[in-house]
Enzyme design. Structure first.
Site, PDB file in Angstrom:
ATOM      1  N   GLU A 211       8.584  11.457   2.668  1.00 28.24           N
ATOM      2  CA  GLU A 211       7.986  10.098   2.696  1.00 28.24           C
ATOM      3  C   GLU A 211       6.615  10.383   2.019  1.00 28.24           C
ATOM      4  OE1 GLU A 211       6.361   9.259   6.376  1.00 28.24           O
ATOM      5  OE2 GLU A 211       6.491   6.909   5.777  1.00 28.24           O
TER       6      GLU A 211
ATOM      7  N   THR B  25       2.365   1.124   1.511  1.00 28.68           N
ATOM      8  CA  THR B  25       1.653   2.133   2.283  1.00 28.68           C
ATOM      9  C   THR B  25       0.480   2.701   1.817  1.00 28.68           C
ATOM     10  OG1 THR B  25       3.394   2.470   3.821  1.00 28.68           O
ATOM     11  CG2 THR B  25       1.582   3.992   3.814  1.00 28.68           C
TER      12      THR B  25
HETATM   13  N1  HSE Z   1       0.266   5.716   9.815  1.00 30.08           N
HETATM   14  C1  HSE Z   1       0.580   5.227   8.446  1.00 30.08           C
HETATM   15  C2  HSE Z   1      -0.317   4.423   8.251  1.00 30.08           C
HETATM   16  C3  HSE Z   1       2.078   4.720   8.848  1.00 30.08           C
HETATM   17  O1  HSE Z   1      -0.580   3.511   9.129  1.00 30.08           O
HETATM   18  O2  HSE Z   1      -0.667   4.168   6.982  1.00 30.08           O
HETATM   19  C4  HSE Z   1       2.691   3.900   7.378  1.00 30.08           C
HETATM   20  O3  HSE Z   1       3.701   3.199   8.173  1.00 30.08           O
END
Ligand code: HSE
Length: 311
Positions: free
Chosen positions: A130, A183
């Site tokens: 990921e 992201t």
């Molecule tokens: N914690 C991560 C973010 C999750 O909020 O960037 C991404 O799905």
């Protein structure tokens, strides 16, 4: 030649205020990875089905394959393996798509090598996959996808993840606007510092939501599903976000927040009847902003990544 097919559920990263630490697996959506022994000593991606965007078939650039190779490295094995990935999750949707593929890849190879790795090792391998696509090292999608229910990442290095449990009453309305937010990009817009008041509120809400999942307590979740630290920055990338939130709350939702890094948003209720109305009103508001959506009324998934076929 052995083969194994694995399913890994979608996840809601952050569960509102718990940035990078809280996550929840949800029912009804997820990715599949099939792994089979093939001649030779290399891992290859044989096919990717149902992808809505281009996903690399280069094993060094693909989240499921990176996780799978990491498992082989942990076993110190070189093997010919073919992967077939079937996406149930759109890319850049905020439903943990890259995490689900990575989780499924890690668990499939562990099974193909006769198992034996711990959950922490599976999570660590999947996190490598990921990290490549998301540009960050966090487990709030990977951990619930592997373990099921809600999880809390206590620390990344060394990895410490706590499985919190679930909330039986919880009904989740997931609305995914048909836009893509990577992201990586939505982490780049976040400020390096946040205000003391946002920190205090988010810390209190995160602690309360942790207790809510430990105690199967819907009220505690609904009273604390508020994110003052991250949502103000990310919501700007979701057309109509403020109006959709008002529509959700006005039609009876007990809270609404961004799922992971968005653009999916999720509202909560404990009433099936209200869920349908909330869903309709949220979609209507997105449509008013010219945005089409996918929607799903669902519940937490108590099971994590699982083997659905092995030969
Ligand atoms: N914690 C991560 C973010 C999750 O909020 O960037 C991404 O799905």
């Amino acid at each position: 030649m052995k083969s194994v097919k694995v399913f890994a559920p979608a996840t809601i990263g952050n569960i509102g205020p718990g940035f990078d630490v809280l996550g929840l697996a949800v029912d009804g959506l997820g990715d599949f990875v099939e792994a089979r022994e093939i001649p030779g000593h290399k891992l290859v991606i044989e096919d990717i089905f149902n992808a809505d965007h281009d996903i690399s078939t280069n094993p060094d650039k693909n989240t499921a394959a990176i996780a799978a190779n990491e498992i082989l490295r942990m076993f110190n094995i070189r093997k010919g393996i073919g992967l077939i990935i079937t996406k149930g999750l759109p890319s850049g949707s905020g439903l943990g798509g890259s995490a689900s593929s990575a989780a499924a890849g890690a668990v499939a190879i562990n099974e193909l090598c006769n198992g034996g790795l711990s959950n922490d090792q599976l999570i660590q391998a999947a996190m490598k996959g990921e990290a490549y696509v998301s540009g960050g090292y966090f487990a709030d999608n990977i951990a619930p996808s592997i373990l099921g229910g809600a999880t809390l990442t206590q620390s990344i290095n060394p990895l410490k993840v706590l499985k919190l449990g679930s909330i039986d009453e919880l009904i989740i309305i997931l609305i995914t606007p048909k836009i893509q937010i990577l992201t990586k990009d939505s982490r780049d817009v976040l400020p390096k510092n946040i205000s003391r008041s946002a920190f205090i509120e988010n810390m209190a809400n995160t602690a309360s939501i942790t207790a809510a999942f430990c105690n199967n307590d819907y009220s505690l979740l609904k009273d604390n599903l508020r994110d003052l630290a991250i949502e103000p920055y990310r919501s700007k990338f979701i057309p109509g976000f403020d109006k959709v939130k008002i529509a959700a709350l006005d039609s009876g939702a007990d809270g609404m927040a961004i799922s992971g890094s968005g653009p999916t948003v999720f509202a909560i209720t404990n009433s099936k009847k209200k869920a349908k109305i909330i869903e309709r009103e949220m979609v209507h508001e997105f449509n008013n902003h010219g945005i089409e959506c996918n929607m799903l009324i669902t519940v937490p998934s108590k099971s994590g990544t699982r083997i659905i076929k092995a030969n």
